[in-house]
Design a protein around this motif. Sequence first.
Motif, PDB file in Angstrom:
ATOM      1  N   LYS A 164       0.832  -1.212   0.000  1.00  0.00           N
ATOM      2  CA  LYS A 164       0.000   0.000   0.000  1.00  0.00           C
ATOM      3  C   LYS A 164       0.862   1.256   0.000  1.00  0.00           C
ATOM      4  CE  LYS A 164      -3.900  -2.110   2.440  1.00  0.00           C
ATOM      5  NZ  LYS A 164      -4.582  -2.231   3.743  1.00  0.00           N
ATOM      6  N   LEU A 165       1.909   1.242   0.790  1.00  0.00           N
ATOM      7  CA  LEU A 165       2.778   2.422   0.849  1.00  0.00           C
ATOM      8  C   LEU A 165       3.521   2.628  -0.474  1.00  0.00           C
ATOM      9  CD1 LEU A 165       4.241   2.063   4.458  1.00  0.00           C
ATOM     10  CD2 LEU A 165       2.556   3.714   3.671  1.00  0.00           C
ATOM     11  N   ARG A 166       3.955   1.544  -1.093  1.00  0.00           N
ATOM     12  CA  ARG A 166       4.647   1.667  -2.380  1.00  0.00           C
ATOM     13  C   ARG A 166       3.721   2.265  -3.441  1.00  0.00           C
ATOM     14  NH1 ARG A 166       8.031  -3.401  -4.336  1.00  0.00           N
ATOM     15  NH2 ARG A 166       8.486  -1.856  -5.959  1.00  0.00           N
ATOM     16  N   ILE A 167       2.473   1.803  -3.466  1.00  0.00           N
ATOM     17  CA  ILE A 167       1.500   2.330  -4.439  1.00  0.00           C
ATOM     18  C   ILE A 167       1.242   3.817  -4.180  1.00  0.00           C
ATOM     19  CG2 ILE A 167      -0.909   2.179  -5.193  1.00  0.00           C
ATOM     20  CD1 ILE A 167      -0.710  -0.856  -4.629  1.00  0.00           C
ATOM     21  N   SER A 168       1.107   4.170  -2.889  1.00  0.00           N
ATOM     22  CA  SER A 168       0.839   5.565  -2.548  1.00  0.00           C
ATOM     23  C   SER A 168       2.013   6.463  -2.947  1.00  0.00           C
ATOM     24  CB  SER A 168       0.564   5.698  -1.048  1.00  0.00           C
ATOM     25  OG  SER A 168      -0.605   4.993  -0.679  1.00  0.00           O
ATOM     26  N   PHE A 169       3.235   6.007  -2.676  1.00  0.00           N
ATOM     27  CA  PHE A 169       4.409   6.797  -3.057  1.00  0.00           C
ATOM     28  C   PHE A 169       4.517   6.919  -4.571  1.00  0.00           C
ATOM     29  CE2 PHE A 169       6.365   5.436   1.181  1.00  0.00           C
ATOM     30  CZ  PHE A 169       6.080   6.668   1.768  1.00  0.00           C
ATOM     31  N   ALA A 170       4.218   5.816  -5.281  1.00  0.00           N
ATOM     32  CA  ALA A 170       4.315   5.845  -6.745  1.00  0.00           C
ATOM     33  C   ALA A 170       3.281   6.782  -7.358  1.00  0.00           C
ATOM     34  CB  ALA A 170       4.143   4.440  -7.307  1.00  0.00           C
TER      35      ALA A 170
END
Length: 300
Positions: A164-170
């Motif tokens: 979830k954090l990776r998607i949000s950062f991307a």
Amino acid sequence: MTIIWSFLMPLILAFFASLCLASRIFIDKPTKKAILRAREVIMSDWELERADENMITRCILDIIPRMQRVIDLDQLILSDLRNMLRLMGLKQRAEKELARLIFKGFIGALPVLMVPILTGFSGYVFLYPVFVLVLTYQQYMNLKKQYKKWQVELTKDLPELIDKLRISFASGRDYISAFNQAKENSGPRIRNIIDKLINDLQCMRPAHALDLFAQSFNMPVVTKFTSAVKIAIEYGYETAENYFRIIEGDITEIRRVAIEEITKSKPEKVYQLYMILLILAIGSLTIKGWEIFSQVNKIM
């Protein structure tokens, strides 16, 4: 009638005497509620917690500060207790939890006091404090086992949090909103830790807050992940993407451990899956064997 009255009369007198005695000894409910409300206003949180404990636990709480002058209890046990209680979302203070553990040790070791009475040798009295220490340590180890179990349960939620954090950062979100979104869609175990991280991010440098976040998990992959997040915050997600790819193998390993823990917690479903696979295998062999025998019969 006289016999019945002679039986009821003492009961009625005893009942009214009990009511009069109770009204003088015990506090009525409205007064008790008023006292409790006043206590909540006047007393501090620590005093309220202390007032709810029994007399022996309160005495132990008074002794703990004196013991700290002689023994570094903070380094010995209180620091670990404080960290475990905070991470598991338990609100009690470490000193109070230690007092409870010692109290349970005192109660659990009471049968040892029967030994000098039964043997007639008073020297066995010294076994009592030894058993108190042993039982207190055992209670502490049980708490550590609960903490280890909590860490294992937390492992199930960790891969999803990282994704979830990776998607949000991307997608270009800032780190505060990214963690807020992750918190809303996370389980109760990890939500408390994320909430603390968000509070830390708002009152201290991101690098320091993320270091505390990694220490909460005490897992190498989380330490690597927080390092990647630091790079994403300072230099942008594109720069940190390579670092995220490096730890992809560690995340895969966490997923494997999480799947193992899920299957351990639900073994009956795994057995059902094995049974279905076994039935399918036997069925396919039976059908294939029937086809072979049918072909042989045609040739014969």
